[in-house]
Motif scaffolding. Structure first.
Motif, PDB file in Angstrom:
ATOM      1  N   LEU A 181       6.238   3.787   4.707  1.00  0.00           N
ATOM      2  CA  LEU A 181       4.914   3.175   4.688  1.00  0.00           C
ATOM      3  C   LEU A 181       4.358   3.282   6.098  1.00  0.00           C
ATOM      4  N   GLY A 182       3.385   4.147   6.284  1.00  0.00           N
ATOM      5  CA  GLY A 182       2.932   4.447   7.637  1.00  0.00           C
ATOM      6  C   GLY A 182       4.056   5.121   8.397  1.00  0.00           C
ATOM      7  N   HIS A 183       4.523   4.476   9.484  1.00  0.00           N
ATOM      8  CA  HIS A 183       5.626   5.036  10.278  1.00  0.00           C
ATOM      9  C   HIS A 183       6.957   4.348   9.985  1.00  0.00           C
ATOM     10  N   VAL A 184       6.969   3.413   9.050  1.00  0.00           N
ATOM     11  CA  VAL A 184       8.176   2.627   8.781  1.00  0.00           C
ATOM     12  C   VAL A 184       8.836   3.114   7.492  1.00  0.00           C
ATOM     13  N   VAL A 185      10.128   3.482   7.590  1.00  0.00           N
ATOM     14  CA  VAL A 185      10.881   3.885   6.406  1.00  0.00           C
ATOM     15  C   VAL A 185      11.233   2.632   5.603  1.00  0.00           C
TER      16      VAL A 185
ATOM     17  N   SER B 214      10.052   9.666  -7.570  1.00  0.00           N
ATOM     18  CA  SER B 214       9.105   8.552  -7.715  1.00  0.00           C
ATOM     19  C   SER B 214       9.746   7.229  -7.289  1.00  0.00           C
ATOM     20  N   LEU B 215       8.962   6.417  -6.572  1.00  0.00           N
ATOM     21  CA  LEU B 215       9.434   5.146  -6.029  1.00  0.00           C
ATOM     22  C   LEU B 215       8.860   3.986  -6.820  1.00  0.00           C
ATOM     23  N   ARG B 216       9.717   3.002  -7.115  1.00  0.00           N
ATOM     24  CA  ARG B 216       9.287   1.781  -7.797  1.00  0.00           C
ATOM     25  C   ARG B 216       9.364   0.612  -6.821  1.00  0.00           C
ATOM     26  N   ILE B 217       8.286  -0.163  -6.744  1.00  0.00           N
ATOM     27  CA  ILE B 217       8.233  -1.366  -5.924  1.00  0.00           C
ATOM     28  C   ILE B 217       8.108  -2.555  -6.864  1.00  0.00           C
ATOM     29  N   ASN B 218       9.124  -3.397  -6.916  1.00  0.00           N
ATOM     30  CA  ASN B 218       9.094  -4.564  -7.791  1.00  0.00           C
ATOM     31  C   ASN B 218       8.306  -5.696  -7.141  1.00  0.00           C
ATOM     32  N   SER B 219       7.609  -6.464  -7.970  1.00  0.00           N
ATOM     33  CA  SER B 219       6.828  -7.622  -7.504  1.00  0.00           C
ATOM     34  C   SER B 219       5.948  -7.242  -6.316  1.00  0.00           C
ATOM     35  N   ALA B 220       5.060  -6.296  -6.537  1.00  0.00           N
ATOM     36  CA  ALA B 220       4.187  -5.818  -5.471  1.00  0.00           C
ATOM     37  C   ALA B 220       3.381  -6.967  -4.878  1.00  0.00           C
ATOM     38  N   ALA B 221       3.236  -6.942  -3.561  1.00  0.00           N
ATOM     39  CA  ALA B 221       2.483  -7.969  -2.835  1.00  0.00           C
ATOM     40  C   ALA B 221       1.309  -7.308  -2.121  1.00  0.00           C
ATOM     41  N   LEU B 222       0.330  -8.119  -1.727  1.00  0.00           N
ATOM     42  CA  LEU B 222      -0.829  -7.584  -1.014  1.00  0.00           C
ATOM     43  C   LEU B 222      -0.404  -6.839   0.243  1.00  0.00           C
ATOM     44  N   GLN B 223       0.668  -7.341   0.888  1.00  0.00           N
ATOM     45  CA  GLN B 223       1.125  -6.715   2.127  1.00  0.00           C
ATOM     46  C   GLN B 223       1.760  -5.343   1.895  1.00  0.00           C
ATOM     47  N   ASP B 224       2.036  -4.991   0.644  1.00  0.00           N
ATOM     48  CA  ASP B 224       2.583  -3.664   0.340  1.00  0.00           C
ATOM     49  C   ASP B 224       1.514  -2.586   0.338  1.00  0.00           C
ATOM     50  N   SER B 225       0.258  -2.976   0.394  1.00  0.00           N
ATOM     51  CA  SER B 225      -0.824  -1.999   0.389  1.00  0.00           C
ATOM     52  C   SER B 225      -0.736  -1.091   1.607  1.00  0.00           C
ATOM     53  N   GLY B 226      -1.057   0.163   1.426  1.00  0.00           N
ATOM     54  CA  GLY B 226      -1.021   1.117   2.526  1.00  0.00           C
ATOM     55  C   GLY B 226      -0.741   2.514   2.013  1.00  0.00           C
ATOM     56  N   ARG B 227      -0.486   3.435   2.953  1.00  0.00           N
ATOM     57  CA  ARG B 227      -0.238   4.833   2.592  1.00  0.00           C
ATOM     58  C   ARG B 227       1.251   5.144   2.713  1.00  0.00           C
ATOM     59  N   TYR B 228       1.810   5.668   1.628  1.00  0.00           N
ATOM     60  CA  TYR B 228       3.238   5.982   1.541  1.00  0.00           C
ATOM     61  C   TYR B 228       3.440   7.497   1.546  1.00  0.00           C
ATOM     62  N   TYR B 229       4.563   7.918   2.148  1.00  0.00           N
ATOM     63  CA  TYR B 229       4.883   9.345   2.243  1.00  0.00           C
ATOM     64  C   TYR B 229       6.274   9.598   1.684  1.00  0.00           C
ATOM     65  N   CYS B 230       6.361  10.621   0.855  1.00  0.00           N
ATOM     66  CA  CYS B 230       7.611  11.000   0.186  1.00  0.00           C
ATOM     67  C   CYS B 230       8.257  12.153   0.953  1.00  0.00           C
ATOM     68  N   ARG B 231       9.591  12.079   1.146  1.00  0.00           N
ATOM     69  CA  ARG B 231      10.300  13.104   1.917  1.00  0.00           C
ATOM     70  C   ARG B 231      11.627  13.439   1.231  1.00  0.00           C
ATOM     71  N   ALA B 232      11.984  14.716   1.255  1.00  0.00           N
ATOM     72  CA  ALA B 232      13.256  15.178   0.691  1.00  0.00           C
ATOM     73  C   ALA B 232      13.929  16.132   1.668  1.00  0.00           C
ATOM     74  N   GLU B 233      15.253  15.983   1.805  1.00  0.00           N
ATOM     75  CA  GLU B 233      16.048  16.867   2.655  1.00  0.00           C
ATOM     76  C   GLU B 233      17.204  17.419   1.818  1.00  0.00           C
ATOM     77  N   VAL B 234      17.341  18.722   1.835  1.00  0.00           N
ATOM     78  CA  VAL B 234      18.415  19.382   1.095  1.00  0.00           C
ATOM     79  C   VAL B 234      19.482  19.835   2.090  1.00  0.00           C
ATOM     80  N   ALA B 235      20.713  19.359   1.864  1.00  0.00           N
ATOM     81  CA  ALA B 235      21.817  19.740   2.747  1.00  0.00           C
ATOM     82  C   ALA B 235      22.481  21.006   2.218  1.00  0.00           C
ATOM     83  N   GLY B 236      23.030  21.791   3.115  1.00  0.00           N
ATOM     84  CA  GLY B 236      23.702  23.029   2.722  1.00  0.00           C
ATOM     85  C   GLY B 236      23.804  23.954   3.911  1.00  0.00           C
ATOM     86  N   ARG B 237      24.076  25.183   3.621  1.00  0.00           N
ATOM     87  CA  ARG B 237      24.175  26.146   4.722  1.00  0.00           C
ATOM     88  C   ARG B 237      22.844  26.295   5.452  1.00  0.00           C
ATOM     89  N   GLU B 238      21.764  26.119   4.738  1.00  0.00           N
ATOM     90  CA  GLU B 238      20.439  26.116   5.355  1.00  0.00           C
ATOM     91  C   GLU B 238      19.823  24.736   5.120  1.00  0.00           C
TER      92      GLU B 238
END
Length: 275
Positions: free
Chosen positions: A67-71, A106-130
């Motif tokens: 959320l913003g810069h906070v994981v 997809s991310l689920r947020i239970n009992s959403a609060a007003l303070q949860d509002s904002g912009r979220y970013y999704c990230r994936a990292e694949v481990a392996g030889r590359e």
């Protein structure tokens, strides 16, 4: 506080339909929803799917949301595991709704609060030889909405400068605030009378020229519901000792969900000093 019937629907059904597709030169492709609308107290789901030519069932996958810069969430999907394993300190309100093995983060947020509002970013990292990773650059805006809730009503000022009534309301979208007398509308929410604090979803409305011996009501409404509180101001009573300031007692009549309650704020609750 009257909550509209449609508030009972899960926030996923209220989500906007706009979709953002992000892709890179290395074969990554990630699709997210541009905006999701949620209701306070209900779950909110932020969709995110991806594809990558190097990703296979034999690769470990690291998933994270910020959320913003906070994981706010991270987990590891290992080969052969049935679920993505979160870290030991993970907030339990967050969990992965999708299956990374099916390219669904997809991310689920239970009992959403007003303070949860904002912009979220999704990230994936694949481990392996590359070791490769990809993050959606546009993000998903979560907009949590809530019916109005009057936090407080109070009086400030003095007989010399005049009295003002304050009504502090929380809600999103920002509530429309009105002041009413016994038989009429006294003041609507005018730009000069409102102070907005968007970071905490608070609205403060001020009514000037408040007179002792009168009853005033603060009414707040938005598309999700309404709330109302009444304020009765007694005349200042002189105290026997000349150095003791007069006291104004505030009677707050709180009306919420059709139920009426009476709250008395005593001597220590509101003391107005004569200047």
């Amino acid at each position: 506080m009257d909550v509209c019937l449609f508030c009972c629907t899960v926030s996923l059904l209220l989500s906007a339909t706009a979709v953002s597709l992000d892709s890179g030169d290395d074969g990554w492709s990630m699709k997210v929803q541009a905006e999701v609308r949620g209701i306070e107290g209900y779950p909110a789901v932020l969709p995110c799917t991806f594809s990558h030519p190097l990703h296979s069932q034999h690769s470990s996958l690291q998933v994270s949301w910020r959320l913003g810069h906070v994981v706010v969430f991270s987990c590891t999907s290992r080969p052969g595991a049935s679920a993505c394993e979160p870290g030991p300190q993970q907030d339990q309100r967050y969990r992965l709704e999708g299956n990374p093995r099916q390219h669904d983060l997809s991310l689920r947020i239970n009992s959403a609060a007003l303070q949860d509002s904002g912009r979220y970013y999704c990230r994936a990292e694949v481990a392996g030889r590359e070791h490769v990773s990809f993050e959606d650059k546009m993000g998903t805006r979560l907009r949590v909405e809530a019916p109005p809730h009057i936090l407080s009503v109070s009086v400030q000022g003095s007989q010399q400068t005049g009295f003002q009534a304050l009504c502090q309301v929380q809600g999103s979208p920002p509530p429309d605030v009105q002041w009413l007398g016994p038989d009429e509308l006294l003041q609507e929410a005018q730009p000069g009378a409102l102070v907005q604090d968007s970071s905490h979803f608070h609205t403060v409305s001020q009514l000037t020229d408040v007179e002792p011996g009168q009853q005033y009501s603060c009414s707040a409404s938005n598309p999700l519901g309404r709330d109302r509180a009444a304020l009765y101001v007694l005349h200042p009573q002189p105290m026997p000792h000349p150095t003791t300031p007069p006291v104004v007692l505030l009677l707050l009549l709180l009306v919420s969900l059709g139920a009426k309650g009476l709250l008395l704020v005593g001597v220590g609750g509101a003391i107005l000093r004569r200047r």
